[in-house]
Enzyme design. Structure first.
Site, PDB file in Angstrom:
ATOM      1  N   ASP A 229       3.182   9.092   2.944  1.00  0.00           N
ATOM      2  CA  ASP A 229       3.211   9.228   1.493  1.00  0.00           C
ATOM      3  C   ASP A 229       2.102   8.318   0.954  1.00  0.00           C
ATOM      4  OD1 ASP A 229       3.748   9.849  -1.104  1.00  0.00           O
ATOM      5  OD2 ASP A 229       5.886   9.444  -1.007  1.00  0.00           O
TER       6      ASP A 229
HETATM    7  C1  BGC Z   1       4.793  10.951  -4.061  1.00  0.00           C
HETATM    8  C2  BGC Z   1       4.543  12.191  -3.217  1.00  0.00           C
HETATM    9  C3  BGC Z   1       3.234  12.821  -3.622  1.00  0.00           C
HETATM   10  C4  BGC Z   1       2.133  11.805  -3.488  1.00  0.00           C
HETATM   11  C5  BGC Z   1       0.755  12.349  -3.834  1.00  0.00           C
HETATM   12  C6  BGC Z   1       3.592  10.007  -4.070  1.00  0.00           C
HETATM   13  O1  BGC Z   1       3.770   8.977  -4.987  1.00  0.00           O
HETATM   14  O2  BGC Z   1       5.916  10.271  -3.574  1.00  0.00           O
HETATM   15  O3  BGC Z   1       5.598  13.078  -3.356  1.00  0.00           O
HETATM   16  O4  BGC Z   1       3.001  13.955  -2.846  1.00  0.00           O
HETATM   17  O5  BGC Z   1       2.401  10.706  -4.337  1.00  0.00           O
HETATM   18  O6  BGC Z   1       0.625  12.586  -5.183  1.00  0.00           O
END
Ligand code: BGC
Length: 813
Positions: A229
């Site tokens: 993530d």
């Molecule tokens: C979120 C993800 C997301 C990623 C990219 C993160 O903060 O938890 O779900 O895909 O950011 O935007």
């Protein structure tokens, strides 16, 4: 390995460089070697590709795309084929925008109704979540790009989301929090998966050997790329060793140096790097080729129509006293509520889509055949009392046959980065409902919210229709249901408890310290309510229809059930038939019953159909912590077929052969796990379940202290930073609009400074900040300054080297 030859052409530094992003949403470009960069973009209910400055929170606008209903909404359709159709459209839009990896769907378990991202997740039930997610993934990947199911795993709250440690026993982990992922991995073969931010039993998900190597790769056969993530990498080298492929977003030279040093010092082997690189190259090369040959356009009108169908199929009719709905053509309606004019149709955060267009009920009303006596916004969206608006709405309500009252949660209530503080609708909305119900009894409440609510106000409306967060075409879909053009068929994918204090995780959700104890174990949602005998306002699987269905002729065996379903009403509609498995005489504690199959059947009036619901390897199994295997308790099982988890229409008892494994809980006192009295579970019982002492939860001053926690440190600078952040956070809440930057930073550990600043901050600098927070004020600051200079110099040298190596190889002297 598939790409040995290509890998041989790269030196160690280049290999390490490829295992982290080059920008917020792209991988590293080595096109000289035939390795192009690919783009990854959110997300689950629409493509969010940022054209200008990229950020991972959706702060800057993205390229317009179709905003489909959120996953929480579509889950209410119980229709994986619909998920697949949406997925296919998402895949088309992604490829048209040159996106190779679509970051979704999200399928974390709704452990508590308060998780701020519940609108992005499917269900409290792993079987339903897994089946829906598998539909999406099949659809997204149809044209060769990659889906990225997320967030793997046990990531069910936003508070301290990048640093909290989920403490749970192996059985709960496997049966509840991993089974959905297992289904999606085995049945839909996603090319990537996103590891979650949190720790699981003391180890970050992204560097968790048990999770990534033993379970995901070995047991489930996943051979794709694990993507962190955004900012979720802690120890990059450990991540690579334990099965994590690509660190995102762009940690800069520090992460590359860290990885290279880890190989050079023997912490990990070059073979580990090569294995991950092989996964990355497979992803990059195949999805890049798919994007290259995909059309650059898509049929926006067709996708809007699909979004409308999806929203309509997912509407849940929760109450319909005296058959108030459907409304008749020409019926005189008052339209009340701000959401009719400005819909709430998606949640905030990284999933937020810049919609191509957004329908509103007010605009769509003309086509509905209803006769409007007018519109009144009725309440202030941010919850402030407004007597004039209320009076205007009440006056309007007097003039109509029926009042369509659009209520819901406002923007700040449902956002990535922050959990809800309660399950209530705003007081000013409920005051309005009460006042209107006093002048006109025919009130239809239409609810926009991505998560369950308390409904003590149900008596004030005759009909309650739940559209969840219906996407850009949700308004038209809702009118289709209200007028009977579409017969409502959605059923709740999560329990609606009578009150928050009756939900099982309440005492251990959020929390003050580092750990989050999943004490309630398997008793989440209906598994709790039904086992403990706590009635729900609306149970899991519940939803009314304008028609009725009869179930008969059940034939059952260990491989599944067959029954006949008849539409006994006067309109065509779909029924969602649910199959639950129960073992009332179980020796090993288990929920009263669990969903193990379902089917959505569309029937014309009077039509009958034989419906088969198969049972698979997950039907009777439980995870045995003694044998460390899936086992089956032998004996009698009840197969229950119903229209909701409480409305069981047919039952059969079958005998299943067991695996004769020893009882893992023999000799352990787990009384309250037997009875599901979650609030009475003692420390000793939880420890007996865990098989080890409950870990300490104290906040420590280290790399993983969050910015919000700096107040617990010993540095005046830290106190000030934490106070300022806290103030900004409160201010943004008062404004009623989530400030995603602040929310993110508040929950962000210090370590993430090195992961989210495009290489500007190194881990060395973070360690200086930690020293500062520990009270070594001067040394801390000096260390930060020294490391900052070092980082700038090393970064410049590294980038030069990466390209120099390239040039030298291309033009040997
Ligand atoms: C979120 C993800 C997301 C990623 C990219 C993160 O903060 O938890 O779900 O895909 O950011 O935007």
């Amino acid at each position: 390995m598939k790409h040995t030859e290509l890998i041989k052409k790269l030196n160690l530094e280049q290999k390490c460089a490829l295992l982290s992003g080059e920008t917020v949403f792209t991988t590293r470009d080595f096109s000289e070697k035939g390795i192009p960069a690919i783009t990854l973009s959110d997300g689950p209910n629409g493509v969010r590709k940022q054209a200008g400055a990229a950020d991972h929170l959706g702060l800057n606008p993205s390229v317009p795309a179709t905003c489909f209903p959120t996953s929480a909404t579509v889950a209410n359709s119980w229709d994986p084929a619909l998920g697949e159709a949406i997925g296919e459209a998402l895949g088309e839009e992604a490829a048209a925008q040159e996106v190779a990896v679509l970051l979704g769907p999200g399928l974390n378990i709704k452990r508590s109704p308060l998780c701020g991202r519940n609108f992005e997740y499917f269900s409290e039930d792993p079987f339903l979540s897994g089946k829906m997610a598998a539909g999406y993934v099949r659809g997204i990947q149809k044209n060769g790009i990659a889906a990225c199911p997320k967030h793997f795993a046990a990531n069910s709250q936003e508070l301290r989301r990048m640093a909290s440690d989920s403490i749970l026993d192996e059985r709960t982990l496997r049966e509840l929090y991993l089974t959905g992922f297992e289904i999606v991995v085995k049945e839909a073969k996603p090319r990537t998966i996103m590891s979650s931010y949190n720790l699981i039993n003391g180890t970050y998900a992204n560097e968790n050997e048990h999770l990534l190597k033993d379970i995901l790769r070995r047991d489930w056969g996943f051979d794709g790329a694990v993507v962190t993530d955004w900012g979720g990498s802690n120890d990059h080298a450990l991540g690579v060793k334990n099965g994590s492929t690509l660190e995102m977003p762009f940690p800069g030279g520090d992460a590359i140096r860290e990885l290279k040093a880890a190989v050079e010092h023997g912490k990990i082997s070059e073979a580990d790097v090569d294995a991950r690189l092989d996964e990355l190259l497979e992803l990059v090369l195949t999805t890049h080729a798919a994007v290259e040959k995909a059309p650059r356009t898509f049929d926006a009108e067709a996708h809007h129509a699909l979004a409308r169908r999806a929203a309509a199929e997912s509407v849940v009719l929760l109450q319909n006293e005296g058959g108030l709905l459907p409304l008749k053509a020409g019926e005189r309606v008052a339209v009340v509520g701000d959401f009719a004019r400005t819909p709430r149709y998606q949640g905030a955060g990284s999933s937020a889509v810049n919609s191509i267009k957004v329908d509103s009920v007010l605009e769509q009303l003309a086509e509905s055949g209803l006769q409007s006596v007018g519109f009144a916004p009725g309440f202030d969206r941010q919850g402030r009392p407004d007597d004039a608006r209320k009076a205007e709405a009440v006056a309007l309500a007097r003039k109509a046959d029926t009042v369509l009252l659009f209520l819901g949660l406002d923007e700040i209530k449902e956002s990535e980065g922050i959990d809800r503080s309660d399950m209530k609708l705003a007081v000013n909305q409920l005051d309005l409902l009460e006042a209107i119900s006093q002048v006109n009894p025919n009130v239809v409440v239409v609810l926009s919210a991505g998560a369950s609510l308390e409904t003590p106000w149900l008596k004030n409306c005759r009909a309650l229709v739940y559209g969840a967060l219906g996407g850009q075409a949700g308004a038209g879909a809702m009118l289709d249901v209200l007028t009977g053009k579409v017969c409502p068929s959605g059923k709740l994918a999560e329990t609606w408890a009578n009150a928050y204090h009756e939900t099982p995780a309440r005492a251990h959700f959020g929390g003050e310290g580092r750990t989050v104890e999943y004490r309630e174990s398997l008793y989440v949602g209906y598994r709790y309510h039904q086992t403990a005998g706590i009635p729900a306002a609306f149970p899991f699987g519940y939803g009314l229809s304008y028609t009725s269905f009869e179930y008969r002729d059940l034939k059952a065996g260990p491989a599944g059930v067959t029954l006949t379903v008849t539409n006994t009403g006067s309109v065509a509609g779909a029924e969602i038939v649910q199959l639950y498995v129960a073992k009332p005489d179980a020796k090993i504690f288990r929920p009263a019953q669990e969903l193990k199959g379902f089917a959505r059947v569309f029937l014309n009036p009077g039509e009958s159909r034989e419906v088969t619901i198969p049972l698979d390897d997950k039907a009777f199994r439980y995870w045995n912590v003694r044998t460390n295997h899936w086992e089956v308790e032998g004996g009698c099982y009840e197969l229950r077929v119903g229209a909701s988890c409480e409305d069981i229409r047919l039952r059969a008892v079958i005998t299943v052969e067991g695996t004769a494994a020893p009882n893992p809980y023999e000799g352990k006192d787990l009384l309250h796990y037997q009875t599901a009295e979650v609030r009475k579970i003692t420390d000793a019982e939880f420890e007996a379940l865990l098989g080890r002492p409950i870990p300490e939860s104290k906040i420590k001053i280290d790399r993983n202290m969050t910015l919000g926690e700096l107040s617990h440190g010993r540095s005046p600078l830290g106190w000030a930073a934490s106070a300022v952040l806290g103030r900004l956070l409160r201010k943004s809440m008062e404004n009623g609009k989530p400030d995603l930057n602040i929310l993110f930073q508040y929950n962000m550990p210090l370590r993430a400074l090195a992961k989210m600043t495009n290489g500007a901050v190194s881990m060395g600098m973070v360690d200086g900040i930690v020293m500062e927070a520990q009270g070594f004020w001067i040394i801390g600051l000096l260390r930060v300054a020294y490391e900052a200079i070092k980082n700038v110099i090393l970064n410049a040298q590294l980038e030069k080297r990466l390209h120099q190596a390239e040039r030298t190889k291309e033009n040997p002297a």
